[in-house]
Scaffold this motif. Structure first.
Motif, PDB file in Angstrom:
ATOM      1  N   LEU A  11       1.734 -18.837  -9.446  1.00  0.00           N
ATOM      2  CA  LEU A  11       1.865 -20.272  -9.688  1.00  0.00           C
ATOM      3  C   LEU A  11       2.815 -20.539 -10.851  1.00  0.00           C
ATOM      4  O   LEU A  11       3.698 -21.409 -10.774  1.00  0.00           O
ATOM      5  N   ILE A  12       2.652 -19.795 -11.934  1.00  0.00           N
ATOM      6  CA  ILE A  12       3.489 -20.008 -13.122  1.00  0.00           C
ATOM      7  C   ILE A  12       4.943 -19.684 -12.823  1.00  0.00           C
ATOM      8  O   ILE A  12       5.857 -20.446 -13.176  1.00  0.00           O
ATOM      9  N   THR A  13       5.186 -18.554 -12.162  1.00  0.00           N
ATOM     10  CA  THR A  13       6.574 -18.159 -11.907  1.00  0.00           C
ATOM     11  C   THR A  13       7.279 -19.097 -10.936  1.00  0.00           C
ATOM     12  O   THR A  13       8.511 -19.190 -10.937  1.00  0.00           O
ATOM     13  N   GLU A  14       6.510 -19.802 -10.112  1.00  0.00           N
ATOM     14  CA  GLU A  14       7.123 -20.765  -9.187  1.00  0.00           C
ATOM     15  C   GLU A  14       7.147 -22.182  -9.760  1.00  0.00           C
ATOM     16  O   GLU A  14       7.427 -23.142  -9.047  1.00  0.00           O
ATOM     17  N   GLY A  15       6.824 -22.315 -11.049  1.00  0.00           N
ATOM     18  CA  GLY A  15       6.926 -23.607 -11.711  1.00  0.00           C
ATOM     19  C   GLY A  15       5.668 -24.444 -11.701  1.00  0.00           C
ATOM     20  O   GLY A  15       5.652 -25.550 -12.254  1.00  0.00           O
ATOM     21  N   LEU A  16       4.596 -23.948 -11.093  1.00  0.00           N
ATOM     22  CA  LEU A  16       3.324 -24.683 -11.063  1.00  0.00           C
ATOM     23  C   LEU A  16       2.474 -24.216 -12.243  1.00  0.00           C
ATOM     24  O   LEU A  16       1.404 -23.619 -12.086  1.00  0.00           O
ATOM     25  N   VAL A  17       2.950 -24.509 -13.437  1.00  0.00           N
ATOM     26  CA  VAL A  17       2.382 -23.948 -14.651  1.00  0.00           C
ATOM     27  C   VAL A  17       0.977 -24.476 -14.914  1.00  0.00           C
ATOM     28  O   VAL A  17       0.048 -23.711 -15.200  1.00  0.00           O
ATOM     29  N   ASP A  18       0.794 -25.778 -14.844  1.00  0.00           N
ATOM     30  CA  ASP A  18      -0.526 -26.350 -15.125  1.00  0.00           C
ATOM     31  C   ASP A  18      -1.574 -25.801 -14.165  1.00  0.00           C
ATOM     32  O   ASP A  18      -2.719 -25.524 -14.567  1.00  0.00           O
ATOM     33  N   GLU A  19      -1.197 -25.652 -12.924  1.00  0.00           N
ATOM     34  CA  GLU A  19      -2.128 -25.131 -11.933  1.00  0.00           C
ATOM     35  C   GLU A  19      -2.511 -23.680 -12.247  1.00  0.00           C
ATOM     36  O   GLU A  19      -3.677 -23.282 -12.120  1.00  0.00           O
ATOM     37  N   GLY A  20      -1.515 -22.887 -12.647  1.00  0.00           N
ATOM     38  CA  GLY A  20      -1.808 -21.499 -13.006  1.00  0.00           C
ATOM     39  C   GLY A  20      -2.720 -21.399 -14.214  1.00  0.00           C
ATOM     40  O   GLY A  20      -3.639 -20.578 -14.252  1.00  0.00           O
ATOM     41  N   LEU A  21      -2.488 -22.261 -15.202  1.00  0.00           N
ATOM     42  CA  LEU A  21      -3.329 -22.248 -16.393  1.00  0.00           C
ATOM     43  C   LEU A  21      -4.761 -22.652 -16.078  1.00  0.00           C
ATOM     44  O   LEU A  21      -5.714 -22.136 -16.672  1.00  0.00           O
ATOM     45  N   GLY A  46      13.904 -11.084  -7.843  1.00  0.00           N
ATOM     46  CA  GLY A  46      14.366 -12.327  -7.260  1.00  0.00           C
ATOM     47  C   GLY A  46      13.440 -12.915  -6.225  1.00  0.00           C
ATOM     48  O   GLY A  46      12.275 -12.544  -6.090  1.00  0.00           O
ATOM     49  N   THR A  47      14.001 -13.847  -5.460  1.00  0.00           N
ATOM     50  CA  THR A  47      13.252 -14.578  -4.446  1.00  0.00           C
ATOM     51  C   THR A  47      13.236 -13.786  -3.144  1.00  0.00           C
ATOM     52  O   THR A  47      14.279 -13.373  -2.646  1.00  0.00           O
ATOM     53  N   LEU A  48      12.062 -13.580  -2.604  1.00  0.00           N
ATOM     54  CA  LEU A  48      11.935 -12.847  -1.349  1.00  0.00           C
ATOM     55  C   LEU A  48      11.897 -13.764  -0.140  1.00  0.00           C
ATOM     56  O   LEU A  48      12.238 -13.352   0.972  1.00  0.00           O
ATOM     57  N   LEU A  49      11.465 -15.021  -0.351  1.00  0.00           N
ATOM     58  CA  LEU A  49      11.219 -15.959   0.742  1.00  0.00           C
ATOM     59  C   LEU A  49      11.727 -17.336   0.356  1.00  0.00           C
ATOM     60  O   LEU A  49      12.152 -17.559  -0.784  1.00  0.00           O
ATOM     61  N   ASP A  50      11.669 -18.240   1.304  1.00  0.00           N
ATOM     62  CA  ASP A  50      12.088 -19.610   1.036  1.00  0.00           C
ATOM     63  C   ASP A  50      11.248 -20.196  -0.101  1.00  0.00           C
ATOM     64  O   ASP A  50      10.010 -20.223  -0.030  1.00  0.00           O
ATOM     65  N   GLU A  51      11.902 -20.695  -1.145  1.00  0.00           N
ATOM     66  CA  GLU A  51      11.186 -21.123  -2.338  1.00  0.00           C
ATOM     67  C   GLU A  51      10.279 -22.314  -2.062  1.00  0.00           C
ATOM     68  O   GLU A  51       9.177 -22.407  -2.611  1.00  0.00           O
ATOM     69  N   GLU A  52      10.705 -23.244  -1.239  1.00  0.00           N
ATOM     70  CA  GLU A  52       9.871 -24.409  -0.945  1.00  0.00           C
ATOM     71  C   GLU A  52       8.623 -23.986  -0.175  1.00  0.00           C
ATOM     72  O   GLU A  52       7.530 -24.519  -0.408  1.00  0.00           O
ATOM     73  N   ARG A  53       8.775 -23.033   0.732  1.00  0.00           N
ATOM     74  CA  ARG A  53       7.615 -22.570   1.493  1.00  0.00           C
ATOM     75  C   ARG A  53       6.654 -21.781   0.600  1.00  0.00           C
ATOM     76  O   ARG A  53       5.436 -21.866   0.778  1.00  0.00           O
ATOM     77  N   VAL A  54       7.189 -21.044  -0.346  1.00  0.00           N
ATOM     78  CA  VAL A  54       6.345 -20.341  -1.303  1.00  0.00           C
ATOM     79  C   VAL A  54       5.530 -21.340  -2.118  1.00  0.00           C
ATOM     80  O   VAL A  54       4.305 -21.192  -2.282  1.00  0.00           O
ATOM     81  N   ALA A  55       6.186 -22.382  -2.629  1.00  0.00           N
ATOM     82  CA  ALA A  55       5.473 -23.386  -3.424  1.00  0.00           C
ATOM     83  C   ALA A  55       4.430 -24.114  -2.587  1.00  0.00           C
ATOM     84  O   ALA A  55       3.309 -24.376  -3.049  1.00  0.00           O
ATOM     85  N   THR A  56       4.778 -24.440  -1.358  1.00  0.00           N
ATOM     86  CA  THR A  56       3.815 -25.098  -0.469  1.00  0.00           C
ATOM     87  C   THR A  56       2.606 -24.207  -0.222  1.00  0.00           C
ATOM     88  O   THR A  56       1.455 -24.667  -0.225  1.00  0.00           O
ATOM     89  N   THR A  57       2.865 -22.928  -0.016  1.00  0.00           N
ATOM     90  CA  THR A  57       1.772 -21.981   0.205  1.00  0.00           C
ATOM     91  C   THR A  57       0.839 -21.922  -0.994  1.00  0.00           C
ATOM     92  O   THR A  57      -0.399 -21.931  -0.847  1.00  0.00           O
ATOM     93  N   LEU A  58       1.401 -21.870  -2.177  1.00  0.00           N
ATOM     94  CA  LEU A  58       0.561 -21.795  -3.370  1.00  0.00           C
ATOM     95  C   LEU A  58      -0.288 -23.049  -3.532  1.00  0.00           C
ATOM     96  O   LEU A  58      -1.468 -22.972  -3.895  1.00  0.00           O
TER      97      LEU A  58
END
Length: 788
Positions: free
Chosen positions: A672-682, A596-608
């Motif tokens: 990146l992929i698991t947090e929904g940033l798929v294009d960036e991960g690819l 599961g999620t360990l941290l705030d999801e928005e902050r994780v996405a911002t970090t990535l």
């Protein structure tokens, strides 16, 4: 280009892009650049009118091989060769197509070693399969001979030369295999370089062979071979007094007009005396316990070749037919080759061990290093037996009564407790996450119950006086040795994310076992997670709050290694305010492991996004790097290990901050992929594979601290992330949540079974192994499934 041919724990010989056999790493150690003085295949054709051609079965030399002190230094440089060559590959298969208008046949060299996920034994043969498909382009029958020649180099391994008294004997299995067995009377049977080699052709029609070449000077030994082979395509025996005689096997056939024939050669080896890392102790090899010598191994293998090839093709077809981007499939598949290199080995008891990678002539960084092997995702999902072997060693062998897990394990195991008594924070915590993952994938309650006492101690070790979380508040504040080969002092996102993942993993395992430790794990997790979000997030990414101890005596024993700061009260080599490429590694592995999620999801996405913005670099001509360079020039793109976008860089940051390393990039792509940033991960994965394109760098060798680096097997994680695959062996529930549109064919693997899932027909196929499946979900919908 160099494709490793060999099995898990057996060593390899590599097939070069022009058809040459190079990097003979079959003698218990890496051997980049090592080659026997003679090693080649040749083809001879003749027509009814007497027109004869003869060529080495190789393509043209690369321009870089032209120059040397005495002409070209390329092996077999003086042999005539085909003018055109095309190399194609889908690991573990390679296909080299050769053509020359002056030669009346086309030749396709097909090479591989069996690779069958979930079946370690089927994937561990010390054999290279070299099949030559010869097609007659003419309108008349041709007589065609294929011959292989190999020096008996027993006693040589690229570093030592103790060759003496080597000899070759004809060998036949009475059915299909005819060849030569290479042995030695002069090499010490206890030497690392002692062993045997076998070369054979299968189902030959007119087989001739030599156990030696003529002992002549001025290159005339080769001249004699060529003059013998070329007139009639057959070989006459020669008597050799050489300490390293050359073995040769030829097969002659008639090929009808427009038809093809397949000449299948097998190269096998058997070198039993593996040393304990770089110590003098001999620990041996598992693969050599299964056969007496190379010929016995070859004869055991030959009857199974067709079945093993079919099973390997089935795996490759299933995987490559899945609806994954090509760059993801290539990165995942090609990095599996690391499992077959000298990076890994198995001791006679079957246990699996790994270096971090391979230097040119020795292993790089011994001990199945926990913090490096934390990243790889290939073994748990494809070879669960191997993953569980690593867990058994980590907890049952390398964890002491206090809970300190040596992040490098010594060999022999019975003396390993004296070799290394240092714990790596990320390594130890990651092993707890991996134990949960492997138990969940396998459903092996015996494994969990047997290792849980040591696992519990390993978690409680965090709380010892002077330890990582001595005040037991869910925050890693102490001296934390880690995969950057230094110690961090004070809370930092990399170790903290591992700690949060480990707390969640232990909570789940403790709950299952009825251990009240689960309550403590939940309390510490919730406080540690909230604290990290509140205190370490700077609005763009998570930072390191440096907290030196008051004195060196405040650091518990076993937490410091010699490569970090000499004075912990004034620590250098810290992360500080840097934006680190894998600062959320624990979060990424928690996603793959369904924690599961360990941290705030928005902050994780911002970090990535911040990591990509600040660390991503297109073009390296202007980049300063004081360490190792894995990316060069203005046409390569990569993600830096660390940047300091807000300034405040320590005078001496951690050593690798200016570098690029693919294993860290792969785990970033997974995140990146698991947090929904798929294009960036690819895009991250695409840039890696562009760098390892077969011209600039070997596509089977993503290097870090050595060739074939274990961390790069993090690339398999992208397969799990993109398919949204999850499997719980205890409940039998299998889930798919693909992240790409139009995903119809999915490849799945649990470590004990693999197969495919068709989202359109709702057909679940199990290709290999067994899996307890009670229900299948596509996203959140339980669906009726047709099984096959």
């Amino acid at each position: 280009m160099a494709l490793p041919l060999g099995g898990i724990g057996t060593g390899t010989v590599s097939l070069g892009g022009r058809g040459n056999l190079r990097d003979w790493e079959i003698v218990n150690r890496p051997a980049k650049g090592f080659r026997p003085s003679t090693a080649f295949f040749a083809i001879r054709t003749s027509s009814a009118t007497g027109d004869i051609t003869a060529r080495a079965v190789e393509g043209p030399l690369d321009l870089s091989e032209y120059e040397g002190a005495h002409g070209s230094a390329a092996q077999n440089h003086g042999l005539p060769r085909f003018r055109a060559a095309t190399f194609s590959t889908t690991y573990p298969f390679a296909r080299l197509e050769l053509r020359d208008d002056d030669v009346p046949v086309d030749v396709a060299l097909e090479a591989f070693n069996p690779l069958v996920p979930t079946d370690v034994e089927a994937s561990s043969w010390p054999v290279a399969v070299l099949r030559f498909v010869v097609t007659n382009r003419t309108d008349e029958a041709l007589t065609v001979s294929l011959a292989g020649a190999l020096e008996n180099f027993i006693g040589r391994d690229g570093t030592a030369d103790v060759a003496s008294g080597n000899y070759n004997t004809p060998a036949d299995d009475g059915t299909a295999a005819q060849g030569v067995l290479m042995r030695s009377r002069g090499v010490d049977p206890g030497a690392e370089q002692f062993g045997s080699i076998a070369l054979a052709v299968l189902d030959g029609q007119d087989v001739t062979r030599r156990t030696g070449w003529a002992d002549r000077t001025w290159g005339d030994s080769l001249l004699d071979f060529w003059d013998d082979f070329t007139p009639d395509g057959r070989l006459d025996e020669r008597v050799s007094e050489s300490a390293t005689p050359i073995a040769s096997v030829a097969d002659r056939r008639t090929i009808a007009a427009g038809s093809s024939e397949r000449f299948t050669f097998l190269l096998a080896w058997h070198f039993p005396n593996r040393r304990a890392w770089e110590k003098p102790d001999i620990v041996g090899n598992y693969y050599t316990t299964l056969s007496d010598d190379a010929w016995t191994a070859l004869c055991r293998f030959a009857p199974q070749l067709d079945s093993l090839e079919r099973r390997t093709i089935a795996f490759v077809n299933d995987f490559t037919s899945s609806d994954l981007p090509d760059q993801v499939k290539e990165a995942a598949l090609f990095n599996l080759s690391t499992l077959r290199t000298q990076t890994v080995f198995r001791t006679p008891d079957g246990r699996f061990f790994g270096w971090e990678g391979c230097s040119d002539h020795v292993g790089s960084c011994f001990g199945s290093c926990t913090h490096v092997w934390n990243y790889e995702q290939a073994t748990p999902f494809l070879f669960g037996e191997i993953a569980r072997s690593l867990r058994e060693v980590e907890f049952a062998q390398a964890t002491d009564d206090q809970g300190l897990m040596s992040f490098r394990v010594g060999l022999p195991l019975e003396t390993s407790t004296r070799d290394w008594r240092v714990a790596a924070a990320d390594g130890q915590l990651g092993c707890l996450v991996k134990l949960y993952r492997d138990w969940r994938l396998s459903g092996d309650d015996e494994l969990l119950r047997s290792l849980w006492p040591a696992a519990r101690r390993a978690l409680e070790f965090c709380w010892i006086p002077g330890g990582w979380d001595a005040d037991r508040d869910g925050v890693m504040e102490g001296c934390q040795h880690n995969t950057m080969d230094v110690e961090y002092y004070g809370p930092n996102p990399q170790m903290q994310s591992w700690y949060l993942a480990a707390l969640r993993a232990c909570e789940e395992m403790a709950t299952y076992l009825g251990d009240d430790l689960a309550v403590e794990c939940r309390k510490l997790f919730e406080h540690g997670s909230a604290w990290m979000d509140e205190q370490l997030f700077n609005g763009e990414y998570y930072r390191h709050e440096i907290r030196p101890p008051a004195s060196a005596d405040d650091v518990a024993a076993g937490l410091r290694e010699t490569m970090g700061a000499a004075d912990p009260t004034h620590p250098v080599l810290q992360l500080g305010d840097g934006c680190l490429v894998d600062q959320l590694v624990g979060q990424h592995l928690a996603r793959l492991t369904q924690l599961g999620t360990l941290l705030d999801e928005e902050r994780v996405a911002t970090t990535l996004r911040s990591i990509l913005s600040y660390n991503g670099l297109a073009g390296f001509a202007g980049h300063f790097n004081h360490m190792r360079s894995y990316v060069l020039g203005d046409d390569e793109s990569a993600v830096l290990m660390c940047s300091y976008p807000r300034g405040n860089r320590p005078e001496r940051p951690f050593p690798y901050f200016t570098e690029v390393m693919t294993g860290f990039e792969h785990i970033l792509a997974v995140g990146l992929i698991t947090e929904g940033l798929v294009d960036e991960g690819l895009e991250v994965i695409t840039n890696i594979r562009r760098r390892y394109d077969g011209e600039r760098r070997n596509p089977y060798d993503e290097a870090e601290c050595g060739h074939h680096y274990a961390r790069a097997m993090a690339s398999w994680g992208a397969v799990i992330a993109l398919t949204g695959f999850d499997y719980n062996a205890h409940t039998g529930v299998m889930r798919f949540a693909p992240r790409l549109p139009d995903t119809h064919q999915i490849f799945w693997s649990t470590g004990n079974a693999y197969g495919t899932f068709d989202t359109t027909t709702r057909t679940l196929t199990t290709r290999q192994g067994q899996a307890h499946i009670t229900s299948v979900y596509l996203f959140d919908e339980e669906i009726p499934v047709t099984a096959s």
